[in-house]
Each structure stands twice: as C-alpha cells, then as structure tokens.
Motif scaffolding. Structure first.
Motif, PDB file in Angstrom:
ATOM      1  N   ILE A 190      -7.774  -0.730   1.855  1.00  0.00           N
ATOM      2  CA  ILE A 190      -7.256  -0.816   0.487  1.00  0.00           C
ATOM      3  C   ILE A 190      -8.142  -1.724  -0.358  1.00  0.00           C
ATOM      4  O   ILE A 190      -8.291  -1.516  -1.561  1.00  0.00           O
ATOM      5  CB  ILE A 190      -5.762  -1.244   0.459  1.00  0.00           C
ATOM      6  CG1 ILE A 190      -5.093  -0.812  -0.852  1.00  0.00           C
ATOM      7  CG2 ILE A 190      -5.587  -2.716   0.701  1.00  0.00           C
ATOM      8  CD1 ILE A 190      -4.868   0.653  -0.987  1.00  0.00           C
ATOM      9  N   PHE A 230      -6.999   5.860   0.881  1.00  0.00           N
ATOM     10  CA  PHE A 230      -7.240   4.494   1.357  1.00  0.00           C
ATOM     11  C   PHE A 230      -5.948   3.784   1.759  1.00  0.00           C
ATOM     12  O   PHE A 230      -5.937   3.006   2.707  1.00  0.00           O
ATOM     13  CB  PHE A 230      -7.995   3.684   0.302  1.00  0.00           C
ATOM     14  CG  PHE A 230      -9.424   4.104   0.161  1.00  0.00           C
ATOM     15  CD1 PHE A 230     -10.367   3.721   1.092  1.00  0.00           C
ATOM     16  CD2 PHE A 230      -9.819   4.904  -0.895  1.00  0.00           C
ATOM     17  CE1 PHE A 230     -11.693   4.118   0.970  1.00  0.00           C
ATOM     18  CE2 PHE A 230     -11.135   5.304  -1.026  1.00  0.00           C
ATOM     19  CZ  PHE A 230     -12.072   4.914  -0.093  1.00  0.00           C
ATOM     20  N   TRP A 277     -11.381  -1.899  -0.076  1.00  0.00           N
ATOM     21  CA  TRP A 277     -12.577  -1.129  -0.419  1.00  0.00           C
ATOM     22  C   TRP A 277     -12.285  -0.047  -1.453  1.00  0.00           C
ATOM     23  O   TRP A 277     -13.194   0.424  -2.133  1.00  0.00           O
ATOM     24  CB  TRP A 277     -13.181  -0.509   0.838  1.00  0.00           C
ATOM     25  CG  TRP A 277     -14.159  -1.427   1.478  1.00  0.00           C
ATOM     26  CD1 TRP A 277     -13.913  -2.351   2.458  1.00  0.00           C
ATOM     27  CD2 TRP A 277     -15.541  -1.544   1.164  1.00  0.00           C
ATOM     28  NE1 TRP A 277     -15.058  -3.027   2.769  1.00  0.00           N
ATOM     29  CE2 TRP A 277     -16.083  -2.550   1.990  1.00  0.00           C
ATOM     30  CE3 TRP A 277     -16.381  -0.903   0.264  1.00  0.00           C
ATOM     31  CZ2 TRP A 277     -17.419  -2.919   1.936  1.00  0.00           C
ATOM     32  CZ3 TRP A 277     -17.715  -1.269   0.212  1.00  0.00           C
ATOM     33  CH2 TRP A 277     -18.218  -2.268   1.040  1.00  0.00           C
ATOM     34  N   LYS A 278     -11.029   0.350  -1.584  1.00  0.00           N
ATOM     35  CA  LYS A 278     -10.676   1.418  -2.534  1.00  0.00           C
ATOM     36  C   LYS A 278     -11.180   1.109  -3.934  1.00  0.00           C
ATOM     37  O   LYS A 278     -11.864   1.921  -4.558  1.00  0.00           O
ATOM     38  CB  LYS A 278      -9.166   1.651  -2.565  1.00  0.00           C
ATOM     39  CG  LYS A 278      -8.743   2.694  -3.600  1.00  0.00           C
ATOM     40  CD  LYS A 278      -7.264   2.669  -3.890  1.00  0.00           C
ATOM     41  CE  LYS A 278      -6.851   1.583  -4.801  1.00  0.00           C
ATOM     42  NZ  LYS A 278      -7.031   1.769  -6.228  1.00  0.00           N
ATOM     43  N   SER A 337      -7.211   8.821  -4.321  1.00  0.00           N
ATOM     44  CA  SER A 337      -7.886   7.671  -3.711  1.00  0.00           C
ATOM     45  C   SER A 337      -6.881   6.697  -3.102  1.00  0.00           C
ATOM     46  O   SER A 337      -7.100   6.171  -2.009  1.00  0.00           O
ATOM     47  CB  SER A 337      -8.790   6.962  -4.721  1.00  0.00           C
ATOM     48  OG  SER A 337      -8.042   6.416  -5.768  1.00  0.00           O
ATOM     49  N   VAL A 338      -5.768   6.488  -3.788  1.00  0.00           N
ATOM     50  CA  VAL A 338      -4.714   5.610  -3.257  1.00  0.00           C
ATOM     51  C   VAL A 338      -4.129   6.216  -1.985  1.00  0.00           C
ATOM     52  O   VAL A 338      -3.905   5.508  -0.999  1.00  0.00           O
ATOM     53  CB  VAL A 338      -3.615   5.381  -4.320  1.00  0.00           C
ATOM     54  CG1 VAL A 338      -2.333   4.872  -3.699  1.00  0.00           C
ATOM     55  CG2 VAL A 338      -4.104   4.431  -5.384  1.00  0.00           C
ATOM     56  N   THR A 364      -5.087   2.321   5.420  1.00  0.00           N
ATOM     57  CA  THR A 364      -4.633   0.929   5.551  1.00  0.00           C
ATOM     58  C   THR A 364      -3.384   0.855   6.418  1.00  0.00           C
ATOM     59  O   THR A 364      -3.295   0.028   7.330  1.00  0.00           O
ATOM     60  CB  THR A 364      -4.349   0.329   4.155  1.00  0.00           C
ATOM     61  OG1 THR A 364      -5.563   0.313   3.414  1.00  0.00           O
ATOM     62  CG2 THR A 364      -3.783  -1.072   4.254  1.00  0.00           C
ATOM     63  N   SER A 392       0.836  -1.209   0.000  1.00  0.00           N
ATOM     64  CA  SER A 392       0.000   0.000   0.000  1.00  0.00           C
ATOM     65  C   SER A 392       0.867   1.253   0.000  1.00  0.00           C
ATOM     66  O   SER A 392       0.569   2.224  -0.713  1.00  0.00           O
ATOM     67  CB  SER A 392      -0.928   0.001   1.212  1.00  0.00           C
ATOM     68  OG  SER A 392      -1.827  -1.078   1.139  1.00  0.00           O
TER      69      SER A 392
END
Length: 177
Positions: free
Chosen positions: A74, A61, A76-77, A57-58, A65, A26
C-alpha cells in the motif's frame, strides 16, 4: 461533489488506520473506492477515468497488502501512481500537440500553449518529487508518520501547487486582457 468523492477514500483510510491498523484501513480503502465508482455510475451515468484508475490501483495494492499482510504494497501504491501521473504528463509534454493539463482545463481557462506547457512540466516534476518523497518517508520513518504525511502532507503540497498554479494562470490571463 466529484472532488469530494475523489478525496474521501484518503480520509476514510486515515480514520480506519487511526482506529484499527493499516490492513483494516487498506480494506476500507478498497470498499470506499468501489462505492465511489458505484456512486459515479448512479449519479453521473459514467465512471470517470480517475475514479476507475484509483479503484483498480487500490484494489490491486490493497489486496496484496491484506493477502500478504505486508504494508509495503500500500505504501508503494501512491509512489507508482505518482510516477504514472508524472510520465503521462511528460509524454504529453513532448509527444503531443497539447499537454495533458491543457486538455483537462482549456475549456475553462484560456491561456497560450507555452504557459500550458510550463504548467504541465511543473506538475510532472511535482508528481516525480512526490513519488520520491513517498518512498523516502515510507522507508525512513514510522508507519504512523507515513500515513499522516500521506494524508496531510501530500494534500497540503498539492493544494499549495494548485494555489501557485492558479496565481500563475491568473497572471497570464490578466496579461492577455
């Protein structure tokens, strides 16, 4: 070049997951997504909306994480991104003159609006299906299976739909000639 940059983070995530764990993966995803935005800025003097949205978004999330040491964030992202894509396509389908897919591709591909609407609708259903499938795999299978499916399963499904869409478009272009 841009397409390669857009799929690179997924493979970097996969490699770091295989050698380390989902938390390091992540973190690597956050870093590579940020670097891609910088590369876009350096080479194209702009950051395209997809790369920026992907990075944000990364970052959100992925950070959750890592901070909470919980891989569910991650997982659910991608579901949330697929739902957003589906909704954007559906909204453009019913509330705008041109569906979103047409806006992206019409300068290169000339087909009737009705065909664009069909393609747009199919892609919106596809993204909704992928969102549901992601949650199912995330909750009913191991993390390793989820990562493998995220990288290879969704990529394969997407390429398959691109192929089907291309064949459909080609048939419609051929009929117009």
């Amino acid at each position: 070049m841009k397409q390669i940059l857009n799929i690179l983070p997924m493979f970097i995530f996969f490699i770091f997951y295989k050698f380390y764990d989902i938390f390091i993966a992540s973190g690597s995803l956050i870093v590579i997504s940020g670097l891609i935005c910088i590369i876009h800025w350096i080479f194209y003097n702009e950051i395209d909306k997809i790369s920026l949205f992907s990075f944000l978004s990364v970052f959100f999330f992925g950070s959750l994480t890592i901070f909470f040491h919980n891989s569910q964030f991650i997982k659910w992202k991608i579901t949330i991104i697929y739902i957003i894509f589906s909704l954007v396509l559906l909204i453009s389908q019913f509330f705008t003159r041109k569906p979103m897919i047409q806006r992206f591709l019409e300068k290169d591909i000339k087909i009737s609006n009705i065909y664009w609407r069909k393609i747009n609708f199919i892609w919106s259903l596809f993204f909704l299906f992928c969102a549901i499938l992601n949650i199912y795999i995330a909750y009913y299978f191991s993390e390793t299976i989820w990562v493998n499916f995220k990288v290879f399963g969704f990529t394969s499904l997407t390429f398959f739909l691109i192929l089907i869409t291309s064949i459909y478009i080609n048939c419609k272009i051929s009929k117009n000639k």
